[in-house]
Write a protein that holds these residues in place. Structure first.
Motif, mmCIF file in Angstrom:
data_model
loop_
_atom_site.group_PDB
_atom_site.id
_atom_site.type_symbol
_atom_site.label_atom_id
_atom_site.label_comp_id
_atom_site.label_asym_id
_atom_site.label_seq_id
_atom_site.Cartn_x
_atom_site.Cartn_y
_atom_site.Cartn_z
ATOM 1 N N VAL A 155 1.570 36.484 -51.656
ATOM 2 C CA VAL A 155 2.287 36.020 -52.841
ATOM 3 C C VAL A 155 3.128 37.170 -53.376
ATOM 4 O O VAL A 155 2.643 38.298 -53.490
ATOM 5 N N SER A 156 4.378 36.898 -53.711
ATOM 6 C CA SER A 156 5.239 37.942 -54.265
ATOM 7 C C SER A 156 6.138 37.360 -55.346
ATOM 8 O O SER A 156 6.448 36.167 -55.349
ATOM 9 N N THR A 157 6.540 38.234 -56.272
ATOM 10 C CA THR A 157 7.410 37.848 -57.382
ATOM 11 C C THR A 157 8.730 38.602 -57.256
ATOM 12 O O THR A 157 8.739 39.826 -57.058
ATOM 13 N N THR A 158 9.851 37.884 -57.375
ATOM 14 C CA THR A 158 11.166 38.507 -57.262
ATOM 15 C C THR A 158 11.618 39.022 -58.632
ATOM 16 O O THR A 158 11.091 38.600 -59.672
ATOM 17 N N PRO A 159 12.593 39.925 -58.668
ATOM 18 C CA PRO A 159 13.068 40.472 -59.956
ATOM 19 C C PRO A 159 13.606 39.420 -60.918
ATOM 20 O O PRO A 159 13.588 39.620 -62.136
ATOM 21 N N ASP A 160 14.079 38.280 -60.395
ATOM 22 C CA ASP A 160 14.630 37.244 -61.281
ATOM 23 C C ASP A 160 13.565 36.249 -61.756
ATOM 24 O O ASP A 160 13.891 35.184 -62.298
ATOM 25 N N GLY A 161 12.262 36.599 -61.564
ATOM 26 C CA GLY A 161 11.192 35.771 -62.113
ATOM 27 C C GLY A 161 10.778 34.595 -61.256
ATOM 28 O O GLY A 161 10.113 33.683 -61.750
ATOM 29 N N LYS A 162 11.141 34.600 -59.995
ATOM 30 C CA LYS A 162 10.710 33.539 -59.084
ATOM 31 C C LYS A 162 9.568 34.035 -58.209
ATOM 32 O O LYS A 162 9.404 35.235 -58.006
ATOM 33 N N VAL A 163 8.772 33.103 -57.712
ATOM 34 C CA VAL A 163 7.678 33.474 -56.817
ATOM 35 C C VAL A 163 7.947 32.883 -55.435
ATOM 36 O O VAL A 163 8.511 31.792 -55.301
ATOM 37 N N LEU A 164 7.535 33.633 -54.427
ATOM 38 C CA LEU A 164 7.566 33.149 -53.055
ATOM 39 C C LEU A 164 6.145 33.245 -52.530
ATOM 40 O O LEU A 164 5.608 34.343 -52.364
ATOM 41 N N ASP A 165 5.501 32.109 -52.316
ATOM 42 C CA ASP A 165 4.097 32.063 -51.920
ATOM 43 C C ASP A 165 3.964 31.543 -50.497
ATOM 44 O O ASP A 165 4.560 30.515 -50.133
#
Length: 406
Positions: free
Chosen positions: A143-153
């Motif tokens: 799970v990771s969070t991008t600088p623009d506040g989105k998550v990629l799971d």
């Protein structure tokens, strides 16, 4: 010997209608590790075992559990899963005949569940809860969070129902996830990546020493300071009596049963009961797979030591610094059959949600710690808004959730 399939597992109400318990009766042929398999299923369904009785002649066993469920407990599905755990081969007559010499189970297919959406507090737990309800088992997570506040799971999952290859099952999964995410910008994809044997065939990598040192068996949070394990060979001509007194915790009976399964120990008779102030008493008459009691002092010490370790720290929890950030670490030992304690990621994410903490990134993978393989959960906490919780409070909050003391 034949028995109707519905009679293998019977779930009934207690004689006193005002009692909140249900009584689960299992009547089937015996096999080493059956108690562990049944307790694992009961734990997965969020049930609490208040009492338990086990008896077997080495071929046929009779097990009774007194359990307390939740409002949403799916009792019919629980019965189906318990029946599936019992040794069986079907007959054309409609009666199932049971035998203990089963073939190894076929490896499950592994699917990659990938989704992206806007981040929010509690998101990861909500997704995990939906997957648990759908009986989709999480094998690995990134799970990771991008600088623009989105998550990629990314979730590597298997399907207990073995239906995820069908479009209907995939659509149902996506619909339930879309409803819980409540985000019009959500993208969800599910694809087959291979079988368990091919996807997870590589040897488990070792963790850096800085992390393994955190899981030192002699340190960290424990269930209790007082655990009594007594092994006696004088009270039975054919069995070793194991008497355990300890503090209760979620999955206690499972922790004992899976340890005996790893040691290839058979239970001829056993009784488990909860006492006052959260104490438990367990009496087990056991023998080795060759039908003999345990007389070798080194074997007795090895089994006793392992049981004590499992009861003191069935899981290992620590909160450490990763540079300027805070990382939560949880190690979940894997039994020799390849399974770890269920619902660990569910409980971790629920505890963090209740503490009001956001997750910046998370990884779940299998690693070797010491001489054991473990599922290791690494959760980097989001301190963007300032972490208001002391690290010991985070550790205790997660530990209490995992132990069922919340």
């Amino acid at each position: 010997m034949g028995i109707l399939q519905d009679d293998v597992v019977i779930i009934r109400e207690p004689e006193k209608q005002d009692e909140p318990t249900k009584i689960i009766t299992v009547n089937c042929p015996d096999k080493t590790g059956l108690g562990s398999d049944l307790c694992r299923i009961i734990l997965f369904f969020h049930l609490t075992i208040l009492r338990g009785d086990v008896s077997t002649d080495g071929k046929w066993c009779y097990i009774i559990f007194w359990v307390v469920g939740k409002e949403k407990t799916r009792w019919s599905l629980l019965k189906k899963r318990l029946i599936a755990a019992c040794p069986t081969c079907s007959s054309a007559s409609g009666i199932s005949y049971y035998c203990s010499d089963l073939q190894p189970p076929k490896p499950h297919d592994v699917y990659l569940l990938k989704f992206s959406c806007n981040d929010r507090k509690g998101l990861l737990h909500d997704v995990t809860e939906v997957l648990c309800e759908l009986e989709l088992t999480i094998k690995k997570v990134k799970v990771s969070t991008t600088p623009d506040g989105k998550v990629l799971d990314l979730f590597f999952i298997t399907d207990t129902r073995e239906l995820l290859h069908t479009q209907k099952r995939r659509d149902d999964t996506i619909d339930k996830l879309t409803a819980i995410l409540e985000d019009i910008f959500t993208t969800i994809d599910i694809e087959l990546v291979g079988s368990e044997t091919t996807v997870f065939s590589q040897a488990s990598p070792s963790l850096p020493n800085a992390i393994t040192d955190v899981f030192d068996l002699q340190s960290g949070t424990s269930t209790s300071d007082s655990i009594s394990i007594v092994m006696d060979n004088t009270l039975s001509p054919a069995h070793t009596l194991v008497q355990i007194m300890c503090q209760d915790h979620k999955g206690l009976l499972f922790d004992i049963m899976r340890t005996l399964k790893d040691f290839n120990i058979q239970i001829s008779y056993g009784r488990f009961s909860k006492k006052s102030r959260g104490k438990c008493e367990i009496d087990l008459f056991i023998m080795q797979v060759d039908g003999k009691k345990i007389v070798d002092p080194s074997k007795k010490e090895s089994l006793s030591s392992r049981l004590k370790t499992e009861l003191l720290r069935p899981l290992k929890v620590a909160v450490v610094s990763r540079g300027p950030d805070t990382e939560l670490l949880v190690a979940n030992p894997v039994e020799l059959a390849g399974k770890g304690r269920p619902l660990v990621f569910h409980d971790i994410t629920l505890a963090l949600k209740m503490l009001g903490l956001c997750i910046f990134s998370a990884e779940v993978g299998r690693h070797v710690i010491g001489d054991r393989e473990c599922e290791v959960y690494r959760v980097l906490l989001d301190e963007g808004e300032g972490l208001s919780f002391p690290r010991n409070k985070i550790e205790k909050g997660v530990w209490k959730m995992l132990m069922g003391w919340e």
